[in-house]
Design a protein around this motif. Sequence first.
Motif, PDB file in Angstrom:
ATOM      1  N   GLY A 118       0.838  -1.185   0.000  1.00 34.57           N
ATOM      2  CA  GLY A 118       0.000   0.000   0.000  1.00 34.57           C
ATOM      3  C   GLY A 118       0.877   1.240   0.000  1.00 34.57           C
ATOM      4  O   GLY A 118       2.086   1.158   0.235  1.00 34.57           O
ATOM      5  N   PHE A 119       0.255   2.390  -0.245  1.00 34.19           N
ATOM      6  CA  PHE A 119       1.022   3.636  -0.147  1.00 34.19           C
ATOM      7  C   PHE A 119       1.344   3.952   1.316  1.00 34.19           C
ATOM      8  O   PHE A 119       2.379   4.526   1.627  1.00 34.19           O
ATOM      9  N   THR A 120       0.414   3.597   2.199  1.00 33.59           N
ATOM     10  CA  THR A 120       0.598   3.811   3.625  1.00 33.59           C
ATOM     11  C   THR A 120       0.147   2.538   4.344  1.00 33.59           C
ATOM     12  O   THR A 120      -0.291   1.576   3.725  1.00 33.59           O
ATOM     13  N   SER A 121       0.220   2.550   5.650  1.00 39.98           N
ATOM     14  CA  SER A 121      -0.241   1.406   6.436  1.00 39.98           C
ATOM     15  C   SER A 121      -1.750   1.368   6.561  1.00 39.98           C
ATOM     16  O   SER A 121      -2.323   0.359   6.984  1.00 39.98           O
ATOM     17  N   GLU A 122      -2.425   2.457   6.193  1.00 44.20           N
ATOM     18  CA  GLU A 122      -3.883   2.529   6.262  1.00 44.20           C
ATOM     19  C   GLU A 122      -4.493   2.109   4.926  1.00 44.20           C
ATOM     20  O   GLU A 122      -3.868   2.231   3.871  1.00 44.20           O
ATOM     21  N   GLU A 123      -5.753   1.648   4.987  1.00 45.20           N
ATOM     22  CA  GLU A 123      -6.419   1.197   3.762  1.00 45.20           C
ATOM     23  C   GLU A 123      -6.736   2.364   2.834  1.00 45.20           C
ATOM     24  O   GLU A 123      -6.526   2.277   1.623  1.00 45.20           O
ATOM     25  N   PHE A 124      -7.228   3.466   3.398  1.00 46.12           N
ATOM     26  CA  PHE A 124      -7.650   4.606   2.587  1.00 46.12           C
ATOM     27  C   PHE A 124      -6.568   5.677   2.560  1.00 46.12           C
ATOM     28  O   PHE A 124      -5.821   5.855   3.525  1.00 46.12           O
ATOM     29  N   ILE A 125      -6.508   6.376   1.428  1.00 46.08           N
ATOM     30  CA  ILE A 125      -5.542   7.459   1.253  1.00 46.08           C
ATOM     31  C   ILE A 125      -6.134   8.487   0.300  1.00 46.08           C
ATOM     32  O   ILE A 125      -6.859   8.138  -0.639  1.00 46.08           O
ATOM     33  N   GLU A 126      -5.875   9.761   0.564  1.00 44.70           N
ATOM     34  CA  GLU A 126      -6.328  10.809  -0.342  1.00 44.70           C
ATOM     35  C   GLU A 126      -5.671  10.599  -1.704  1.00 44.70           C
ATOM     36  O   GLU A 126      -4.482  10.289  -1.782  1.00 44.70           O
ATOM     37  N   HIS A 127      -6.427  10.777  -2.760  1.00 49.59           N
ATOM     38  CA  HIS A 127      -5.891  10.541  -4.101  1.00 49.59           C
ATOM     39  C   HIS A 127      -4.686  11.443  -4.387  1.00 49.59           C
ATOM     40  O   HIS A 127      -3.717  11.016  -5.029  1.00 49.59           O
ATOM     41  N   ASP A 128      -4.743  12.668  -3.899  1.00 49.89           N
ATOM     42  CA  ASP A 128      -3.628  13.578  -4.172  1.00 49.89           C
ATOM     43  C   ASP A 128      -2.371  13.140  -3.430  1.00 49.89           C
ATOM     44  O   ASP A 128      -1.261  13.259  -3.949  1.00 49.89           O
ATOM     45  N   LEU A 129      -2.537  12.591  -2.230  1.00 46.81           N
ATOM     46  CA  LEU A 129      -1.386  12.084  -1.491  1.00 46.81           C
ATOM     47  C   LEU A 129      -0.825  10.832  -2.166  1.00 46.81           C
ATOM     48  O   LEU A 129       0.395  10.638  -2.214  1.00 46.81           O
ATOM     49  N   ALA A 130      -1.713   9.986  -2.704  1.00 47.94           N
ATOM     50  CA  ALA A 130      -1.251   8.815  -3.456  1.00 47.94           C
ATOM     51  C   ALA A 130      -0.421   9.254  -4.653  1.00 47.94           C
ATOM     52  O   ALA A 130       0.635   8.670  -4.950  1.00 47.94           O
ATOM     53  N   ARG A 131      -0.875  10.278  -5.331  1.00 49.65           N
ATOM     54  CA  ARG A 131      -0.157  10.813  -6.502  1.00 49.65           C
ATOM     55  C   ARG A 131       1.245  11.280  -6.119  1.00 49.65           C
ATOM     56  O   ARG A 131       2.242  10.886  -6.746  1.00 49.65           O
ATOM     57  N   THR A 132       1.336  12.126  -5.105  1.00 47.36           N
ATOM     58  CA  THR A 132       2.647  12.665  -4.737  1.00 47.36           C
ATOM     59  C   THR A 132       3.553  11.590  -4.137  1.00 47.36           C
ATOM     60  O   THR A 132       4.772  11.608  -4.345  1.00 47.36           O
ATOM     61  N   THR A 133       2.966  10.644  -3.411  1.00 45.28           N
ATOM     62  CA  THR A 133       3.764   9.557  -2.843  1.00 45.28           C
ATOM     63  C   THR A 133       4.384   8.701  -3.945  1.00 45.28           C
ATOM     64  O   THR A 133       5.563   8.340  -3.882  1.00 45.28           O
ATOM     65  N   MET A 134       3.578   8.388  -4.950  1.00 44.83           N
ATOM     66  CA  MET A 134       4.094   7.603  -6.068  1.00 44.83           C
ATOM     67  C   MET A 134       5.200   8.343  -6.801  1.00 44.83           C
ATOM     68  O   MET A 134       6.270   7.775  -7.082  1.00 44.83           O
ATOM     69  N   MET A 135       4.982   9.600  -7.117  1.00 46.17           N
ATOM     70  CA  MET A 135       5.970  10.337  -7.901  1.00 46.17           C
ATOM     71  C   MET A 135       7.263  10.553  -7.103  1.00 46.17           C
ATOM     72  O   MET A 135       8.354  10.513  -7.673  1.00 46.17           O
ATOM     73  N   ASN A 136       7.141  10.752  -5.796  1.00 44.51           N
ATOM     74  CA  ASN A 136       8.344  10.864  -4.964  1.00 44.51           C
ATOM     75  C   ASN A 136       9.121   9.550  -4.961  1.00 44.51           C
ATOM     76  O   ASN A 136      10.360   9.539  -4.995  1.00 44.51           O
ATOM     77  N   HIS A 137       8.393   8.441  -4.936  1.00 43.74           N
ATOM     78  CA  HIS A 137       9.046   7.132  -4.968  1.00 43.74           C
ATOM     79  C   HIS A 137       9.765   6.913  -6.295  1.00 43.74           C
ATOM     80  O   HIS A 137      10.920   6.459  -6.325  1.00 43.74           O
ATOM     81  N   LEU A 138       9.092   7.239  -7.396  1.00 40.92           N
ATOM     82  CA  LEU A 138       9.720   7.069  -8.713  1.00 40.92           C
ATOM     83  C   LEU A 138      10.961   7.937  -8.834  1.00 40.92           C
ATOM     84  O   LEU A 138      11.980   7.511  -9.392  1.00 40.92           O
ATOM     85  N   ASN A 139      10.896   9.144  -8.292  1.00 35.10           N
ATOM     86  CA  ASN A 139      12.063  10.029  -8.333  1.00 35.10           C
ATOM     87  C   ASN A 139      13.214   9.440  -7.520  1.00 35.10           C
ATOM     88  O   ASN A 139      14.380   9.524  -7.932  1.00 35.10           O
ATOM     89  N   SER A 140      12.892   8.809  -6.384  1.00 37.25           N
ATOM     90  CA  SER A 140      13.953   8.208  -5.562  1.00 37.25           C
ATOM     91  C   SER A 140      14.623   7.047  -6.292  1.00 37.25           C
ATOM     92  O   SER A 140      15.829   6.812  -6.124  1.00 37.25           O
TER      93      SER A 140
END
Length: 280
Positions: free
Chosen positions: A88-110
Amino acid sequence: MVPPFIVQAGMSTEDYQQKNSHYVKKRIDKQPAGLNFYEYRWPVKENGQVRVEAGNASFVIPNVLSTVGILDAERPEAGIYDFGINSGFTSEEFIEHDLARTTMMNHLNSLIVAGWKPYYRYFSSPRLLGKQSFEFAIEDGFYSPDPTYTPTLEEWMKLEFGGVWSFYYQDNFLEVSFDRNSRFLKATEPGVYLVTHKLISRDEKGRSLYQGEERDKWQSLWSETVKEYKSKRYEKEVELIQQGYRINTRYVEPKIHPDDPVEPDNVDELLAIIEQHAIE
């Protein structure tokens, strides 16, 4: 703390067992077809960590739900050549779509900072960058867009079937993708995501272009296959140029086969057009 679960493309079964000895509930599912599946699932609400071993480009995936590796029992010398890691993006089931977006892009950049390079698949995938690559990915759900481009929330939500970004590093090939629960698609409300990392070896990347008995002959078939695919890529790029797209001619192909880079014959006219519309 329990150390991260270790995966490495092509690792031997002995290394797999030794490096993950803390995880006593590992499961091996041996199928009649000759494929053995090395599985581990974390208990509910006890998501784990997986470390992808790739030399200087190694990285850790948090919030992992499960991992599955594949071994061909008839080719044990190839090791566990394919790993799928679900998280998951986080340990919780639900996540704000915008946070999912930025989390993914930060991961790809890393990943890029660590040394992973974007990969255009041979299946006639055009070499696009930036916003144009993402616009094309919205139309073609199998296309891997430029991981350095951060989409807007509106663009992110248009990836109806989820997105997939492809990379390579030395003998390792990686796909990072997500699936979005179709019941929670309002951009203003939280969503549910499943993130998947697929790690495969260089040898399996070559074999993956073929089916059945041809998989074992991939090295002898490679050159003609790639010529065909690249011809289709160049034809597609010229088609897109007519629609206003520009082409990333600076892209360097990974070396999968000893003869790489393989180029098709009789494409000089196409290449001339592409060079005239290359990204500067």
